[in-house]
Scaffold this motif. Structure first.
Motif, mmCIF file in Angstrom:
data_model
loop_
_atom_site.group_PDB
_atom_site.id
_atom_site.type_symbol
_atom_site.label_atom_id
_atom_site.label_comp_id
_atom_site.label_asym_id
_atom_site.label_seq_id
_atom_site.Cartn_x
_atom_site.Cartn_y
_atom_site.Cartn_z
ATOM 1 N N UNK A 178 -34.633 55.026 -39.314
ATOM 2 C CA UNK A 178 -33.676 53.936 -39.784
ATOM 3 C C UNK A 178 -32.051 54.697 -40.232
ATOM 4 N N UNK A 179 -32.290 55.831 -40.944
ATOM 5 C CA UNK A 179 -31.181 56.271 -41.451
ATOM 6 C C UNK A 179 -31.068 57.766 -41.655
ATOM 7 N N UNK A 221 -34.342 61.261 -42.576
ATOM 8 C CA UNK A 221 -34.475 62.667 -41.700
ATOM 9 C C UNK A 221 -34.628 63.722 -42.890
ATOM 10 N N UNK A 222 -33.749 63.478 -44.040
ATOM 11 C CA UNK A 222 -33.749 64.493 -45.147
ATOM 12 C C UNK A 222 -35.282 64.445 -45.950
ATOM 13 N N UNK A 223 -35.864 63.317 -45.990
ATOM 14 C CA UNK A 223 -37.138 63.370 -46.529
ATOM 15 C C UNK A 223 -38.013 64.001 -45.690
ATOM 16 N N UNK A 278 -28.914 61.208 -33.225
ATOM 17 C CA UNK A 278 -28.858 60.624 -34.584
ATOM 18 C C UNK A 278 -29.876 59.700 -35.039
ATOM 19 N N UNK A 279 -30.525 58.882 -34.320
ATOM 20 C CA UNK A 279 -31.345 57.833 -34.645
ATOM 21 C C UNK A 279 -32.787 57.997 -34.442
ATOM 22 N N UNK A 280 -33.226 59.121 -33.980
ATOM 23 C CA UNK A 280 -34.645 59.370 -33.370
ATOM 24 C C UNK A 280 -34.913 60.856 -33.410
ATOM 25 N N UNK A 281 -36.126 61.133 -33.696
ATOM 26 C CA UNK A 281 -36.777 62.400 -33.300
ATOM 27 C C UNK A 281 -37.699 62.544 -32.399
ATOM 28 N N UNK A 282 -37.819 63.912 -31.876
ATOM 29 C CA UNK A 282 -38.873 64.180 -30.821
ATOM 30 C C UNK A 282 -40.119 65.040 -31.157
#
Length: 523
Positions: free
Chosen positions: A220-221, A225-227, A253-257
């Protein structure tokens, strides 16, 4: 004494005596009359009672007789109904039997017609062969007369030369005749095989396959990502080390793989990371707890997928370990095709092909379902997935026919039963149907071009065409440069070069065409 009493009595006394006697006589008469009346009345009452008893007895007997008659009529009607039903069933059975006999007669007539056609064809070919032999005999006699006229050879030398020539000519005739018979038999077998395969394929309905890509998770934000990364990257390092996966955060920016060669680990990591993002508390302890819960969830889903596959196919008696390994195939893909769905489809195809050929459909179905089970076995086992799957099935009590079919479905070991051939055909059908496996258009065209170039570089080849989505190549050769035996060797050479130099799914059929035409114009 009575008379003495009368003599001693007075006149008044006599009157009294006579009165008493008259009274006694009158009482006796009255008593007799009363007795007679009562007796008569008693008789009438007895007669009336007897009549009533007889009347009621007759009525009761009549009712009993009527009941017996009604019961008898009902029993007779029941018997007649049963007889009519039996007659109806017998008539239906006779009609059905007559229809079956007519159908059998029709089939026998068709078979007889086919046999007559074959007999006529063979008679025609035998007549052609006899004419050829007669022509050869005439040529031999002509040649013998010429040899006797102009030759100075001995009879033994002439006999030797004639024998060699006749042998050569007969060998050519027999070779030509045998080639025609083999080609005709191959065509008939191929037509029957196509009919059976088409019947099986038309009965299978399969849905489209989803893309087999790495797991993507939306975020979402940027704070989330930082967490996930944590202080000095401790959270992401802990997550990767525990799950055995790699997380790529900077791709979008809005997802991870989530990347991992093991699809089960990738699914565990995906479920755990989605749970952590939903909870919001991300630290090493919560990561380990989430991963533990995710593994339990995936293990339960693996069992459920295996049981659903077994229930869908109607199989029983599957070992728990085989069921667990089978469920893992749900997370594996081969060229965009889900391996578990592919196995279920192969099971249906194998079962229907076996039924068409008169084999046991249950054995074929089990072999089709388990043929790729070795792909889900861990890396501690060595060997191909066919050999690993066969060993797993053998260890858990599956029949030898199923074990051999699984081991031989890539032709790594010899086939011991027809079920191995059925499994190879069903596996090829499921893997090569349109749209089942993903391949980019560029790679597809490049593969076809390389296939055509590989065949065109060989000597004697005039043209080469890749058809049927690259699953067959047809090579047209020059009839002057390539003979029949050379064409057979050329097909074998092309097959070996394809196996050595190209990478391709399924199989590629090589067809070499040699055609020679003779044209003359009459003026």
């Amino acid at each position: 004494m009575f008379f003495l009493f009368i003599e001693n009595s007075s006149a008044d006394g006599m009157d009294t005596v006579w009165a008493i006697l008259f009274s006694a006589l009158l009482g006796a008469v009255f008593t007799a009359f009363l007795v007679w009346v009562l007796t008569t009345r008693s008789r009438k009452l007895d007669q009336e009672r007897s009549k009533a008893t007889l009347y009621y007895a007759s009525k009761e007997a009549e009712l009993t007789a009527r009941e017996i008659r009604n019961k008898a009529e009902l029993e007779i009607e029941k018997k007649w109904t049963e007889l009519r039903n039996t007659e109806t069933r017998t008539t239906l059975e006779l009609e059905q039997r007559q229809a079956e006999i007519e159908q059998q007669k029709k089939l026998l007539a068709e078979e007889q017609a086919a046999l007559d056609a074959k007999k006529e064809r063979f008679e025609h070919e035998s007549a052609s062969l006899r004419r050829g032999r007669q022509r050869v005999g005439r040529m031999i006699r002509t040649y013998r007369s010429l040899m006797e006229e102009v030759g100075k050879m001995s009879a033994e030398e002439i006999r030797t030369n004639l024998f060699a020539q006749v042998q050569q000519e007969c060998e050519d005739e027999i070779r030509h005749f045998r080639r025609e018979l083999l080609e005709r038999s191959d065509n008939e077998v191929e037509m029957e095989a196509r009919k059976i395969l088409i019947t099986a394929m038309q009965r299978v309905s399969s849905g489209p396959n989803s893309d087999a890509i790495a797991a993507m998770i939306d975020i979402s934000n940027a704070e989330m990502k930082g967490r996930i990364i944590g202080r000095e990257g401790r959270n992401i390092k802990c997550f990767e080390a525990t799950t055995g996966t790699t997380i790529m955060i900077d791709e979008s920016p809005d997802s991870l793989l989530i990347s991992c060669f093991d699809p089960v680990r990738r699914e565990v990591a995906k479920i755990a990371l989605e749970a952590l993002i939903a909870d919001g508390r991300i630290h090493p302890t919560s990561i380990e707890e989430a991963i533990s819960k995710a593994r339990e969830q995936v293990d339960a889903e693996v069992i459920r997928y295996g049981e659903e596959a077994i229930d869908q196919l109607g199989l029983t008696g599957v070992h728990h370990e085989i069921l667990t390994v089978l469920g893992r195939l749900k997370y594996r893909f081969s060229f965009n095709q889900n391996v578990l769905d592919h196995s279920i489809e192969v099971a249906f195809l194998s079962s229907m092909l076996a039924a068409e050929l008169g084999l046991d459909p249950v054995i074929a179905k089990r072999a089709g379902l388990f043929h790729d089970i070795g792909k889900a076995v861990d890396q501690e086992y060595e060997g191909s997935h066919a050999a690993i799957g066969a060993e797993l099935l053998r260890r858990h009590g599956e029949p030898q026919a199923i074990v051999n079919a699984v081991a031989a479905h890539h032709e790594e070991v010899p086939a011991e039963t027809p079920y191995a051939g059925l499994l190879i055909a069903a596996d090829t059908l499921s893997a090569t149907r349109p749209g089942v496996r993903a391949e980019t258009q560029k790679n597809y065209l490049l593969r076809l071009e390389r296939l055509e170039q590989l065949a065109s570089t060989l000597p004697g080849v005039e043209q080469a065409y890749a058809i049927q989505a690259g699953r067959e190549i047809r090579v047209i050769v020059s009839p002057d440069a390539i003979q029949d035996e050379d064409a057979r060797k050329l097909a074998r050479t092309i097959r070996m070069k394809i196996e050595e130099e190209l990478q391709y799914p399924s199989v590629i059929k090589v067809t070499v065409i040699r055609e020679q035409r003779f044209v003359e114009t009459a003026k």
